[in-house]
Write a protein that holds these residues in place. Structure first.
Motif, PDB file in Angstrom:
ATOM      1  N   TYR A  53       0.836  -1.208   0.000  1.00 48.43           N
ATOM      2  CA  TYR A  53       0.000   0.000   0.000  1.00 48.43           C
ATOM      3  C   TYR A  53       0.865   1.250   0.000  1.00 48.43           C
ATOM      4  N   ASP A  54       0.478   2.213  -0.798  1.00 48.51           N
ATOM      5  CA  ASP A  54       1.168   3.494  -0.853  1.00 48.51           C
ATOM      6  C   ASP A  54       0.485   4.455   0.119  1.00 48.51           C
ATOM      7  N   ASP A  55       1.263   5.156   0.935  1.00 49.43           N
ATOM      8  CA  ASP A  55       0.655   6.088   1.893  1.00 49.43           C
ATOM      9  C   ASP A  55       0.579   7.508   1.336  1.00 49.43           C
ATOM     10  N   ASP A  56       0.843   7.692   0.084  1.00 44.08           N
ATOM     11  CA  ASP A  56       0.784   8.967  -0.647  1.00 44.08           C
ATOM     12  C   ASP A  56       1.642  10.075  -0.033  1.00 44.08           C
ATOM     13  N   VAL A 106      -4.803   3.236   8.538  1.00 41.57           N
ATOM     14  CA  VAL A 106      -5.602   2.018   8.616  1.00 41.57           C
ATOM     15  C   VAL A 106      -5.695   1.388   7.228  1.00 41.57           C
ATOM     16  N   HIS A 107      -5.138   0.184   7.119  1.00 40.96           N
ATOM     17  CA  HIS A 107      -5.041  -0.494   5.826  1.00 40.96           C
ATOM     18  C   HIS A 107      -6.237  -1.424   5.599  1.00 40.96           C
ATOM     19  N   PRO A 108      -6.715  -1.495   4.369  1.00 40.64           N
ATOM     20  CA  PRO A 108      -7.871  -2.342   4.055  1.00 40.64           C
ATOM     21  C   PRO A 108      -7.469  -3.814   3.997  1.00 40.64           C
ATOM     22  N   SER A 120      -8.722   9.379   2.834  1.00 38.37           N
ATOM     23  CA  SER A 120      -8.205   8.120   2.306  1.00 38.37           C
ATOM     24  C   SER A 120      -7.198   8.397   1.200  1.00 38.37           C
ATOM     25  N   THR A 121      -6.247   7.490   1.069  1.00 43.57           N
ATOM     26  CA  THR A 121      -5.260   7.588   0.002  1.00 43.57           C
ATOM     27  C   THR A 121      -5.805   6.850  -1.226  1.00 43.57           C
ATOM     28  N   PRO A 122      -5.200   7.039  -2.391  1.00 48.20           N
ATOM     29  CA  PRO A 122      -5.637   6.292  -3.573  1.00 48.20           C
ATOM     30  C   PRO A 122      -5.571   4.778  -3.395  1.00 48.20           C
ATOM     31  N   ALA A 123      -4.707   4.298  -2.498  1.00 49.53           N
ATOM     32  CA  ALA A 123      -4.589   2.854  -2.256  1.00 49.53           C
ATOM     33  C   ALA A 123      -5.631   2.346  -1.267  1.00 49.53           C
ATOM     34  N   GLY A 124      -6.489   3.237  -0.769  1.00 49.97           N
ATOM     35  CA  GLY A 124      -7.525   2.821   0.166  1.00 49.97           C
ATOM     36  C   GLY A 124      -7.110   2.818   1.619  1.00 49.97           C
TER      37      GLY A 124
END
Length: 197
Positions: free
Chosen positions: A39-42, A154-156, A182-186
């Protein structure tokens, strides 16, 4: 006055163990080390870390950080080099019942009365004292009402096993949500402060 900021990568089921790599924290035969890398945290963590003026770490997290940020080259490009330079220069305060010395430069043991030592740190002029990982230390800080802010990514993802940031018996704490996006990675970026602050 300095502020204590707990920052954590967390799954939907509250797991915070071993986000950074397969061998980072295998306690309890944890099989999912490195789960955060998908996941990218932007750039959120990079922005937050610009305000870090000290680290406050439990023994296990300190040893993980010292064996990575403490030995990596400061000449690396990008985020790794930037964070390595910062972490090498700022003070690192370590809560430990077993260590008698710490070797990473600018590192200091807090001594046997961690809450009193943290009160002294908070009373000094300064900015953010960052806590990463260190779930036992976070619990101690919460028991003494010493956490000023939680920054949770918080990661999905649901792992179903692993150490949790807020495990059973965690002290009752009222928080106010002061930021959520939310980031683009959710990944949900949630920032909480003590209610009333």
């Amino acid at each position: 006055m300095a502020s204590i900021v707990v920052q954590a990568f967390v799954t939907l089921d509250g797991v915070t163990q071993g986000p950074g790599g397969p061998e980072e924290d295998v306690a309890g035969d944890f099989p999912y080390g490195g789960w955060q890398f998908d996941y990218d945290d932007d750039g959120t963590v990079g922005e937050w870390e610009k305000n870090t003026e000290a680290l406050l770490l439990g023994r296990r997290t300190y040893e993980i950080f010292a064996a990575s940020w403490g030995v990596w080259s400061e000449d690396e490009e990008g985020f790794q080099g930037e964070l390595t330079r910062r972490y090498n220069r700022i003070p690192k305060y370590v809560a430990s019942r077993t260590l008698s010395e710490v070797g990473w430069k600018n590192s200091y043991l807090l001594g046997p009365d961690v809450p009193a030592a943290v009160d002294r740190l908070r009373a000094e002029p300064g900015g953010e004292i960052r806590v990463w990982g260190s779930t036992e230390l976070v619990r101690t800080l919460a028991e003494h009402d010493q956490v000023d802010e939680y920054r949770l990514l918080v990661h999905p993802l649901i792992l179903g096993t692993g150490k949790k940031l807020f495990g059973d018996g965690f002290p009752y704490s009222r928080m106010s949500l002061v930021e959520s996006r939310s980031t683009p990675a959710g990944v949900l970026v949630n920032v909480y402060r003590r209610a009333g602050d």
